[in-house]
Design a protein around this motif. Sequence first.
Motif, PDB file in Angstrom:
ATOM      1  N   ARG A   1       0.841  -1.209   0.000  1.00  0.00           N
ATOM      2  CA  ARG A   1       0.000   0.000   0.000  1.00  0.00           C
ATOM      3  C   ARG A   1       0.867   1.247   0.000  1.00  0.00           C
ATOM      4  O   ARG A   1       0.630   2.179  -0.763  1.00  0.00           O
ATOM      5  CB  ARG A   1      -0.928   0.040   1.221  1.00  0.00           C
ATOM      6  CG  ARG A   1      -2.063  -0.951   1.192  1.00  0.00           C
ATOM      7  CD  ARG A   1      -3.020  -0.733   0.020  1.00  0.00           C
ATOM      8  NE  ARG A   1      -2.436  -1.308  -1.170  1.00  0.00           N
ATOM      9  CZ  ARG A   1      -2.834  -1.153  -2.420  1.00  0.00           C
ATOM     10  NH1 ARG A   1      -3.851  -0.462  -2.702  1.00  0.00           N
ATOM     11  NH2 ARG A   1      -2.232  -1.692  -3.424  1.00  0.00           N
ATOM     12  N   VAL A   2       1.888   1.283   0.850  1.00  0.00           N
ATOM     13  CA  VAL A   2       2.768   2.451   0.923  1.00  0.00           C
ATOM     14  C   VAL A   2       3.521   2.628  -0.390  1.00  0.00           C
ATOM     15  O   VAL A   2       3.676   3.747  -0.891  1.00  0.00           O
ATOM     16  CB  VAL A   2       3.758   2.326   2.110  1.00  0.00           C
ATOM     17  CG1 VAL A   2       4.808   3.418   2.080  1.00  0.00           C
ATOM     18  CG2 VAL A   2       3.003   2.352   3.432  1.00  0.00           C
ATOM     19  N   GLY A   3       3.972   1.506  -0.972  1.00  0.00           N
ATOM     20  CA  GLY A   3       4.730   1.556  -2.216  1.00  0.00           C
ATOM     21  C   GLY A   3       3.872   1.639  -3.459  1.00  0.00           C
ATOM     22  O   GLY A   3       4.372   1.617  -4.571  1.00  0.00           O
ATOM     23  N   LYS A   4       2.558   1.728  -3.273  1.00  0.00           N
ATOM     24  CA  LYS A   4       1.604   1.822  -4.382  1.00  0.00           C
ATOM     25  C   LYS A   4       1.753   0.664  -5.371  1.00  0.00           C
ATOM     26  O   LYS A   4       1.700   0.836  -6.580  1.00  0.00           O
ATOM     27  CB  LYS A   4       1.710   3.157  -5.084  1.00  0.00           C
ATOM     28  CG  LYS A   4       1.476   4.326  -4.154  1.00  0.00           C
ATOM     29  CD  LYS A   4       0.889   5.491  -4.869  1.00  0.00           C
ATOM     30  CE  LYS A   4       0.679   6.710  -4.034  1.00  0.00           C
ATOM     31  NZ  LYS A   4       0.367   6.617  -2.674  1.00  0.00           N
ATOM     32  N   GLY A   5       1.927  -0.533  -4.816  1.00  0.00           N
ATOM     33  CA  GLY A   5       2.024  -1.726  -5.644  1.00  0.00           C
ATOM     34  C   GLY A   5       3.012  -2.709  -5.057  1.00  0.00           C
ATOM     35  O   GLY A   5       3.749  -2.396  -4.136  1.00  0.00           O
ATOM     36  N   CYS A   6       3.000  -3.896  -5.613  1.00  0.00           N
ATOM     37  CA  CYS A   6       3.854  -4.960  -5.100  1.00  0.00           C
ATOM     38  C   CYS A   6       5.131  -5.079  -5.937  1.00  0.00           C
ATOM     39  O   CYS A   6       5.283  -4.443  -6.969  1.00  0.00           O
ATOM     40  CB  CYS A   6       3.086  -6.282  -5.120  1.00  0.00           C
ATOM     41  SG  CYS A   6       2.537  -6.762  -6.768  1.00  0.00           S
ATOM     42  N   THR A   7       6.022  -5.913  -5.462  1.00  0.00           N
ATOM     43  CA  THR A   7       7.287  -6.088  -6.166  1.00  0.00           C
ATOM     44  C   THR A   7       7.079  -6.655  -7.565  1.00  0.00           C
ATOM     45  O   THR A   7       7.802  -6.287  -8.488  1.00  0.00           O
ATOM     46  CB  THR A   7       8.229  -7.009  -5.376  1.00  0.00           C
ATOM     47  OG1 THR A   7       7.534  -8.218  -5.070  1.00  0.00           O
ATOM     48  CG2 THR A   7       8.684  -6.361  -4.097  1.00  0.00           C
ATOM     49  N   SER A   8       6.096  -7.526  -7.731  1.00  0.00           N
ATOM     50  CA  SER A   8       5.866  -8.082  -9.071  1.00  0.00           C
ATOM     51  C   SER A   8       5.324  -7.014 -10.011  1.00  0.00           C
ATOM     52  O   SER A   8       5.728  -6.938 -11.171  1.00  0.00           O
ATOM     53  CB  SER A   8       4.926  -9.281  -9.025  1.00  0.00           C
ATOM     54  OG  SER A   8       3.635  -8.901  -8.607  1.00  0.00           O
ATOM     55  N   GLY A   9       4.420  -6.193  -9.511  1.00  0.00           N
ATOM     56  CA  GLY A   9       3.869  -5.130 -10.350  1.00  0.00           C
ATOM     57  C   GLY A   9       4.926  -4.128 -10.765  1.00  0.00           C
ATOM     58  O   GLY A   9       5.065  -3.785 -11.943  1.00  0.00           O
ATOM     59  N   HIS A  10       5.688  -3.661  -9.781  1.00  0.00           N
ATOM     60  CA  HIS A  10       6.754  -2.702 -10.097  1.00  0.00           C
ATOM     61  C   HIS A  10       7.901  -3.374 -10.851  1.00  0.00           C
ATOM     62  O   HIS A  10       8.414  -2.836 -11.825  1.00  0.00           O
ATOM     63  CB  HIS A  10       7.295  -2.051  -8.819  1.00  0.00           C
ATOM     64  CG  HIS A  10       6.386  -1.033  -8.227  1.00  0.00           C
ATOM     65  ND1 HIS A  10       6.039   0.131  -8.873  1.00  0.00           N
ATOM     66  CD2 HIS A  10       5.743  -0.995  -7.036  1.00  0.00           C
ATOM     67  CE1 HIS A  10       5.234   0.846  -8.117  1.00  0.00           C
ATOM     68  NE2 HIS A  10       5.027   0.175  -6.992  1.00  0.00           N
ATOM     69  N   GLY A  11       8.308  -4.559 -10.401  1.00  0.00           N
ATOM     70  CA  GLY A  11       9.470  -5.227 -10.979  1.00  0.00           C
ATOM     71  C   GLY A  11       9.242  -5.751 -12.382  1.00  0.00           C
ATOM     72  O   GLY A  11      10.095  -5.611 -13.249  1.00  0.00           O
ATOM     73  N   VAL A  12       8.092  -6.357 -12.624  1.00  0.00           N
ATOM     74  CA  VAL A  12       7.840  -6.945 -13.936  1.00  0.00           C
ATOM     75  C   VAL A  12       7.187  -5.929 -14.869  1.00  0.00           C
ATOM     76  O   VAL A  12       7.676  -5.665 -15.961  1.00  0.00           O
ATOM     77  CB  VAL A  12       6.962  -8.215 -13.824  1.00  0.00           C
ATOM     78  CG1 VAL A  12       6.609  -8.757 -15.197  1.00  0.00           C
ATOM     79  CG2 VAL A  12       7.668  -9.271 -12.998  1.00  0.00           C
TER      80      VAL A  12
END
Length: 163
Positions: free
Chosen positions: A117-128
């Motif tokens: 929530r703080v990062g406005k998305g998860c690692t998969s969403g941002h990373g991929v």
Amino acid sequence: MVIEALPLQVTAELFPNGISRYAVGGLLVGLGTVVIYLGTGISAGASTFLESTLSYVSDRSRFQQYVSSRDWRVVFTLGIILGAAVYAVVYQGGAWTTDVQPWRLLLGGLFVGIGTRVGKGCTSGHGVCGVGSASKTSIIGVLTFLAVAIITAQLVSALGVSP
């Protein structure tokens, strides 16, 4: 001659089972992301897919924005879970087990949820999806995720914490 052998030795230590399964997995994740984006125009970040399931039980407008596409998002999320389970059974001979205490798993899950929530998305969403589309926000996010993970792992190791 020693310099040439070093990368192979390091690679063998980091990936004792070889890198082909990781390369194939990465290619399949990337291909799946492209197919979902071309077919729907939606980036395939997992936290949004999990958040969409809340539209079944909550009337909040934040979750209701997903009503029109939530069914296939649930199928996508179940595919992630079932794909991992099938891999574990077929290639690892059974379900995963861990020595990590349940309260630590729960606390870790809570921190991950807050982080998404703080990062406005998860690692998969941002990373991929984000890095794949050259999003500056996602690139900074992924670098932050990695830095925090590395620092946390080093601190936990230095403190002698084990599962």
